[in-house]
Design an enzyme around this catalytic site. Structure first.
Site, PDB file in Angstrom:
ATOM      1  N   ALA A 250       0.807  -1.228   0.000  1.00 36.90           N
ATOM      2  CA  ALA A 250       0.000   0.000   0.000  1.00 36.90           C
ATOM      3  C   ALA A 250       0.837   1.275   0.000  1.00 36.90           C
ATOM      4  CB  ALA A 250      -0.933   0.005   1.208  1.00 36.90           C
ATOM      5  N   ALA A 251       2.105   1.178  -0.355  1.00 35.81           N
ATOM      6  CA  ALA A 251       2.991   2.350  -0.273  1.00 35.81           C
ATOM      7  C   ALA A 251       2.478   3.509  -1.128  1.00 35.81           C
ATOM      8  CB  ALA A 251       4.403   1.959  -0.686  1.00 35.81           C
ATOM      9  N   GLY A 252       2.226   3.240  -2.409  1.00 36.55           N
ATOM     10  CA  GLY A 252       1.775   4.293  -3.304  1.00 36.55           C
ATOM     11  C   GLY A 252       0.404   4.825  -2.954  1.00 36.55           C
ATOM     12  N   ASP A 253      -0.493   3.943  -2.517  1.00 39.42           N
ATOM     13  CA  ASP A 253      -1.842   4.359  -2.153  1.00 39.42           C
ATOM     14  C   ASP A 253      -1.831   5.227  -0.895  1.00 39.42           C
ATOM     15  OD1 ASP A 253      -2.845   2.904  -4.295  1.00 39.42           O
ATOM     16  OD2 ASP A 253      -3.079   1.091  -3.093  1.00 39.42           O
TER      17      ASP A 253
END
Length: 306
Positions: A250-253
């Site tokens: 979920a880094a980008g989100d």
């Protein structure tokens, strides 16, 4: 308080925890299997809510037990789910994730009900879109729905953010015309622009091409190196915070949800919002799961002050 509408996907994430990714034809054992709420849309909605923004999510789930479970999970994180709609005869979207010991992942998506989201669903939410400060979308749901939402938002003078993931080669011109900010990662940017991203210098060329396509503000996320911003208010690399990642799902989100939750409508604080979002992402990758790993605003502010 920011008011954010997210249009996008809802998936159940099933993660297989392995030491190393299997080679073609190889059979390996998973040492753990876990489930959590996910989908780029759902993740970004949770991140926006945890950034302390009022967040409304427009999505489709199946008329199954997973659909009810997803709505409960989202509501538990503070996301308003009045427009998360059940779809008869279709199962809830599902993502199958292989996560290795280095925190890197491979993801295969069964889109399920996500492709049932329609322009009519968006038009039914016209009032909340026009009342929002910012509208966010990705590419895990039909383009027609996203374009309709962005047109409503722009007609009302609201900010629109497009996360072009998973990337497609040719984004429709009518969608780009109503997109204020586009946020691909380096791989997605290379596909959109047909230009390589082999080194930092390539980010400027990619951003210039994305501007040519009609988008005023560009952020290209660049993994552990940070995020490259190209905008009339700031241009340059905003470095990432160095941490040991255990799960990058979920880094980008997380970055995008916190960016939207912090961004001024005139983009004047774009650099500061991106730095805050980078710090949020750095905390998320140190925990397992997509939505469960996303920190709250107070935790990010505390970590940034260290």
């Amino acid at each position: 308080m920011q008011k954010i509408v997210v249009i996008g996907s809802s998936n159940v994430d099933t993660t297989l925890h392995v030491e190393n990714f299997p080679k073609p034809g190889e059979t390996i054992n998973a040492h753990k299997v876990s489930e959590a709420g996910g989908g780029k849309g759902g993740n970004q909605a949770v991140a926006a809510a945890k950034s302390a923004a009022e967040t409304i999510f427009i999505s489709r789930v199946g008329e199954d037990s997973y659909g009810s479970w997803m709505k409960e999970q989202l509501a538990g994180y503070g996301v308003k789910t009045d427009y998360v709609l059940p779809t008869a005869g279709v199962k809830t979207g599902h993502a199958y994730i292989t996560l290795n010991a280095e925190g890197q992942n491979d993801i295969i998506i069964d889109h399920g009900a996500n492709y049932s989201l329609t322009e009519a669903d968006v038009l039914a939410a016209k009032d909340v879109i026009e009342a929002a400060d910012c509208v966010i979308a990705q590419l895990e749901t039909p383009l027609e729905a996203t374009t309709a939402a962005f047109k409503l938002a722009k007609a009302a003078g609201k900010v629109t953010i497009l996360n072009p993931a998973p990337a497609i080669k040719d984004l429709p011109a009518d969608l780009l015309a109503v997109t204020d900010l586009i946020t691909p990662n380096e791989t997605e940017s290379a596909l959109l622009t047909s230009l390589p991203v082999a080194e930092e210098a390539d980010l400027e060329k990619n951003a210039a091409k994305l501007h040519e396509l009609g988008v005023k503000h560009v952020i290209i996320t660049y993994g552990s190196k940070g995020a490259y911003l190209s905008s009339p208010v700031f241009t340059g690399l905003v470095p990432a915070f160095k941490v040991k990642a255990v799960d990058t799902t979920a880094a980008g989100d997380t970055f995008l949800g916190f960016l939207a939750g912090s961004l001024a409508s005139d983009f004047s604080n774009l650099h500061e919002a991106a730095r805050f979002a980078n710090r949020a992402s750095s905390l998320a990758v140190q925990k397992m799961g997509a939505q469960p790993s996303i920190p709250d605003r107070a935790s990010v502010a505390s970590a940034l002050a260290e």
